[in-house]
Design a protein around this motif. Structure first.
Motif, PDB file in Angstrom:
ATOM      1  N   PRO A  69      34.142  46.841  44.978  1.00 32.64           N
ATOM      2  CA  PRO A  69      33.432  46.261  43.822  1.00 32.64           C
ATOM      3  C   PRO A  69      33.404  47.204  42.619  1.00 32.64           C
ATOM      4  O   PRO A  69      33.437  46.757  41.479  1.00 32.64           O
ATOM      5  CB  PRO A  69      32.007  46.030  44.345  1.00 32.64           C
ATOM      6  CG  PRO A  69      32.110  46.083  45.828  1.00 32.64           C
ATOM      7  CD  PRO A  69      33.268  46.979  46.155  1.00 32.64           C
ATOM      8  N   TRP A  70      33.352  48.517  42.857  1.00 30.18           N
ATOM      9  CA  TRP A  70      33.330  49.473  41.738  1.00 30.18           C
ATOM     10  C   TRP A  70      34.665  49.460  41.017  1.00 30.18           C
ATOM     11  O   TRP A  70      34.733  49.365  39.796  1.00 30.18           O
ATOM     12  CB  TRP A  70      33.095  50.915  42.218  1.00 30.18           C
ATOM     13  CG  TRP A  70      31.798  51.209  42.888  1.00 30.18           C
ATOM     14  CD1 TRP A  70      30.943  50.318  43.487  1.00 30.18           C
ATOM     15  CD2 TRP A  70      31.219  52.503  43.062  1.00 30.18           C
ATOM     16  NE1 TRP A  70      29.886  50.985  44.030  1.00 30.18           N
ATOM     17  CE2 TRP A  70      30.022  52.326  43.783  1.00 30.18           C
ATOM     18  CE3 TRP A  70      31.603  53.800  42.704  1.00 30.18           C
ATOM     19  CZ2 TRP A  70      29.202  53.397  44.138  1.00 30.18           C
ATOM     20  CZ3 TRP A  70      30.792  54.867  43.047  1.00 30.18           C
ATOM     21  CH2 TRP A  70      29.593  54.662  43.754  1.00 30.18           C
ATOM     22  N   ARG A  71      35.758  49.595  41.810  1.00 37.24           N
ATOM     23  CA  ARG A  71      37.059  49.742  41.133  1.00 37.24           C
ATOM     24  C   ARG A  71      37.457  48.436  40.447  1.00 37.24           C
ATOM     25  O   ARG A  71      38.079  48.453  39.391  1.00 37.24           O
ATOM     26  CB  ARG A  71      38.130  50.249  42.096  1.00 37.24           C
ATOM     27  CG  ARG A  71      38.474  49.285  43.206  1.00 37.24           C
ATOM     28  CD  ARG A  71      39.287  49.941  44.297  1.00 37.24           C
ATOM     29  NE  ARG A  71      39.789  48.943  45.223  1.00 37.24           N
ATOM     30  CZ  ARG A  71      39.855  49.115  46.544  1.00 37.24           C
ATOM     31  NH1 ARG A  71      39.427  50.223  47.102  1.00 37.24           N
ATOM     32  NH2 ARG A  71      40.349  48.166  47.303  1.00 37.24           N
ATOM     33  N   GLU A  72      37.050  47.307  41.043  1.00 35.38           N
ATOM     34  CA  GLU A  72      37.396  46.039  40.395  1.00 35.38           C
ATOM     35  C   GLU A  72      36.608  45.878  39.093  1.00 35.38           C
ATOM     36  O   GLU A  72      37.144  45.458  38.066  1.00 35.38           O
ATOM     37  CB  GLU A  72      37.122  44.868  41.351  1.00 35.38           C
ATOM     38  CG  GLU A  72      38.235  44.775  42.407  1.00 35.38           C
ATOM     39  CD  GLU A  72      37.859  43.976  43.647  1.00 35.38           C
ATOM     40  OE1 GLU A  72      36.929  43.138  43.553  1.00 35.38           O
ATOM     41  OE2 GLU A  72      38.501  44.198  44.702  1.00 35.38           O
ATOM     42  N   ARG A  73      35.345  46.277  39.137  1.00 33.97           N
ATOM     43  CA  ARG A  73      34.524  46.176  37.935  1.00 33.97           C
ATOM     44  C   ARG A  73      35.062  47.062  36.817  1.00 33.97           C
ATOM     45  O   ARG A  73      35.110  46.675  35.637  1.00 33.97           O
ATOM     46  CB  ARG A  73      33.110  46.590  38.303  1.00 33.97           C
ATOM     47  CG  ARG A  73      32.120  46.347  37.223  1.00 33.97           C
ATOM     48  CD  ARG A  73      30.766  46.208  37.814  1.00 33.97           C
ATOM     49  NE  ARG A  73      29.837  45.807  36.782  1.00 33.97           N
ATOM     50  CZ  ARG A  73      28.564  45.593  36.990  1.00 33.97           C
ATOM     51  NH1 ARG A  73      28.068  45.699  38.201  1.00 33.97           N
ATOM     52  NH2 ARG A  73      27.774  45.250  36.005  1.00 33.97           N
ATOM     53  N   LEU A  74      35.464  48.230  37.244  1.00 29.47           N
ATOM     54  CA  LEU A  74      35.987  49.201  36.276  1.00 29.47           C
ATOM     55  C   LEU A  74      37.287  48.688  35.618  1.00 29.47           C
ATOM     56  O   LEU A  74      37.460  48.749  34.402  1.00 29.47           O
ATOM     57  CB  LEU A  74      36.221  50.418  37.132  1.00 29.47           C
ATOM     58  CG  LEU A  74      36.382  51.799  36.696  1.00 29.47           C
ATOM     59  CD1 LEU A  74      35.808  52.704  37.773  1.00 29.47           C
ATOM     60  CD2 LEU A  74      37.815  52.004  36.562  1.00 29.47           C
ATOM     61  N   LEU A  75      38.160  48.114  36.447  1.00 32.94           N
ATOM     62  CA  LEU A  75      39.412  47.583  35.893  1.00 32.94           C
ATOM     63  C   LEU A  75      39.136  46.372  35.009  1.00 32.94           C
ATOM     64  O   LEU A  75      39.706  46.232  33.923  1.00 32.94           O
ATOM     65  CB  LEU A  75      40.364  47.195  37.027  1.00 32.94           C
ATOM     66  CG  LEU A  75      41.089  48.372  37.685  1.00 32.94           C
ATOM     67  CD1 LEU A  75      41.704  47.948  39.015  1.00 32.94           C
ATOM     68  CD2 LEU A  75      42.171  48.915  36.757  1.00 32.94           C
ATOM     69  N   ARG A  76      38.256  45.496  35.476  1.00 37.13           N
ATOM     70  CA  ARG A  76      37.895  44.320  34.658  1.00 37.13           C
ATOM     71  C   ARG A  76      37.278  44.764  33.339  1.00 37.13           C
ATOM     72  O   ARG A  76      37.499  44.156  32.294  1.00 37.13           O
ATOM     73  CB  ARG A  76      36.909  43.414  35.401  1.00 37.13           C
ATOM     74  CG  ARG A  76      37.512  42.717  36.601  1.00 37.13           C
ATOM     75  CD  ARG A  76      38.164  41.399  36.205  1.00 37.13           C
ATOM     76  NE  ARG A  76      38.855  40.814  37.338  1.00 37.13           N
ATOM     77  CZ  ARG A  76      39.880  39.993  37.249  1.00 37.13           C
ATOM     78  NH1 ARG A  76      40.373  39.651  36.065  1.00 37.13           N
ATOM     79  NH2 ARG A  76      40.449  39.504  38.319  1.00 37.13           N
ATOM     80  N   GLY A  77      36.481  45.812  33.411  1.00 38.81           N
ATOM     81  CA  GLY A  77      35.862  46.338  32.191  1.00 38.81           C
ATOM     82  C   GLY A  77      36.926  46.747  31.184  1.00 38.81           C
ATOM     83  O   GLY A  77      36.865  46.402  29.995  1.00 38.81           O
TER      84      GLY A  77
END
Ligand code: GDG
Length: 509
Positions: A217-225
């Motif tokens: 969830p962190w890395r996906e959020r970061l990439l989406r960001g």
């Protein structure tokens, strides 16, 4: 990418701003200006434009006081002769003025954001500094720091940026900087769909496997960001490609490695590379100053007699800079070449960095211990081979650039490395650049340098020997060629190319 050719007001975001305020013991407000080419270039950009604003963290109590005087809105700060906030009725004395939006972040949230997530977790991950067998360990503490620190602080800055964009009618060029703010692009886009959003990363972007260290969830959020921006920019093409591979592998998005884009269905995000650089004229002006000349004379007296050689390094005491292996390589050089005993010195000008992060405090101790061992093994009457100076003194560093025979940059990984660029433009001794292949700078300057492999101490020792014994005419011509590359690709070009690619003439109403 060229969807707007118009004048756009600029809203800039970076964690540290161009000015920070303090109070001296007598209660008088003082100010210090950020150093370095980036701050100078961006200050030039925003101070020339009446409608531009620079959003940054209020880093001191006095910054918070200045922000409060502005009642949470941006304050105008005259930069010359000394930086000072301007009240509504104050006029600047003709010098540059920047509008600053200083964002106050509550202490615990800032600590979680900065000293738990950004430095060290993101920094370590992106510089490949984790051994993985024992580190990192993500516990409740890190999970809380992610949510209440990194995510919350990104939202706070996104709100401030969005407010500034809305105050400019919703259309602005938003320029976001660095790994502190991966989530801001998407959050601003949600509030300001008309804004043109660009992001620039100053450190390496590794491939997908490195990012698997982070919970999904962190890395996906970061990439989406990041994909909330229109353009995500890096120092090198390799970092830009790694970013696209992350979008492909970790988010399952279609990417085009020729066009360097990610397809989000309703729009595309471009991955670009713009190698950052230095203000060559300012660097040379400083190199010609009396203060630098005095330091240079003292250094020459100590290190540069007829048959003596000087190896230099200038770095923050960051483990990514690979300082300890650099000393081991120097020791190996002395072991392999006894004829150099007493003839070569290693001057290390190191600025203590991030001592609130335990790994950094340990690393500084390791530096001291290693130097003590090398000097004990190779020192002789009247000659300590390593001169370690823990100091923050830019004129001294520049003086050392001018007189050194070899500049060592052996970083494990480095987004660009400005020290390498600075040294080649001011060196006066045919200095050889010994440069890690894992720096962004190696792309531009590797052809004129002796390449260092950062984990191979023996190779580094051999490369130092090659540098020290290189033919003087070759040394001079390589240094000149490297300087010509930096002159051509200076900080002005770095900024101008980005703005041209964005199709924007910065301006405003
Ligand atoms: C990050 C990325 C990327 C040196 N001594 C003093 C001093 N310096 C200045 C140098 C140079 C700067 O500090 C260091 O810049 P680097 O680029 O070498 O390294 P980082 O600090 O790690 O910078 C890096 C950069 O961002 C820009 O995008 O190149 O890869 O890691 O300019 O001259 N400055 C002061 N006192 C000193 O004693 N004030």
């Amino acid at each position: 990418m060229t969807r707007m050719g118009a004048d756009l007001p600029v809203v800039l975001l970076s964690h540290r701003g161009p000015v920070s305020f303090e109070r001296d013991p007598s209660g008088r407000r003082t100010a210090s200006r950020g150093a370095g080419g980036l701050v100078t270039a961006l200050t030039g950009l925003v101070s020339d434009l009446p409608d531009a604003v620079w959003v940054c963290a209020a880093g001191s109590e006095e910054d918070v006081a200045v922000a409060a005087e502005g009642e949470g809105r941006a304050v105008s700060v005259a930069l010359e002769p000394e930086p000072r906030p301007l009240g509504p009725d104050d006029a600047a004395e003709g010098g540059p003025v920047v509008r600053l939006r200083l964002v106050e972040v509550e202490g615990q949230a800032h600590d979680d954001f900065y000293t738990v997530i950004a430095n060290p977790l993101l920094w370590f991950l992106q510089h490949g500094m984790y051994g993985l067998a024992l580190d990192p360990v993500l516990t409740k503490r890190e999970h809380a720091a992610w949510e209440d620190g990194y995510v919350a602080v990104n939202q706070l800055f996104a709100d401030a940026v969005a407010e500034e964009v809305k105050a400019r009618g919703g259309r602005a060029l938003v320029m976001l900087h660095d790994y502190h703010f991966y989530l801001v692009g998407q959050a601003v886009r949600e509030q300001c769909p008309e804004a043109l959003l660009s992001f620039f990363l100053h450190i390496p972007w590794p491939g997908p496997d490195a990012w698997r260290i982070l919970p999904p969830p962190w890395r996906e959020r970061l990439l989406r960001g990041l994909l909330g921006n229109d353009v995500v920019a890096f120092h090198t093409e390799g970092f830009a490609r790694n970013f696209l591979l992350c979008a492909q592998e970790l988010l399952g998005l279609p990417v085009d490695l020729q066009a360097m884009t990610v397809d989000l269905g309703n729009r595309q995000v471009a991955a670009r590379h713009y190698p950052i650089s230095i203000d060559v004229a300012a660097m040379r002006e400083l190199a010609a100053s009396d203060e630098v000349a005095e330091h240079a004379a003292a250094l020459r007296e100590t290190f540069c007699h007829e048959d003596r050689h000087l190896i230099l390094r200038v770095d923050r005491t960051d483990p990514s800079k690979n300082i300890v292996r650099g000393f081991l390589a120097f020791a190996t050089l002395l072991e392999d070449h006894p004829e150099l005993a007493g003839k070569v010195s290693f001057l290390a000008l190191l600025q203590p960095s991030r001592q609130d992060v335990p790994e950094y405090a340990d690393y500084l101790a390791e530096i001291g211990a290693t130097v003590a061992r090398v000097n004990a093994a190779h020192g002789r009457e009247g000659h300590q081979p390593v001169d370690l100076r823990l100091t923050e003194d830019l004129p001294l560093a520049i003086a050392a650039y001018t007189v050194c025979d070899v500049l060592m940059v052996n970083a494990l990984a480095d987004g660009m490395n400005l020290v390498a660029k600075e040294s080649v433009v001011v060196n006066q001794r045919g200095g050889v650049l010994a440069l890690s292949e894992n720096t962004g700078a190696h792309q531009e300057l590797g052809a004129f340098a002796v390449t260092l492999h950062p984990f191979d101490v023996q190779q580094q020792a051999d490369a130092l020997h090659e540098a020290l014994t290189m033919d003087p005419a070759l040394r001079r011509s390589r240094r000149q060629a490297a300087a010509a590359v930096v002159e051509e690709n200076d900080i002005t070009k770095w900024l101008a190319t980005q703005l041209a690619d964005l199709g924007v003439t910065p301006g405003g109403r």
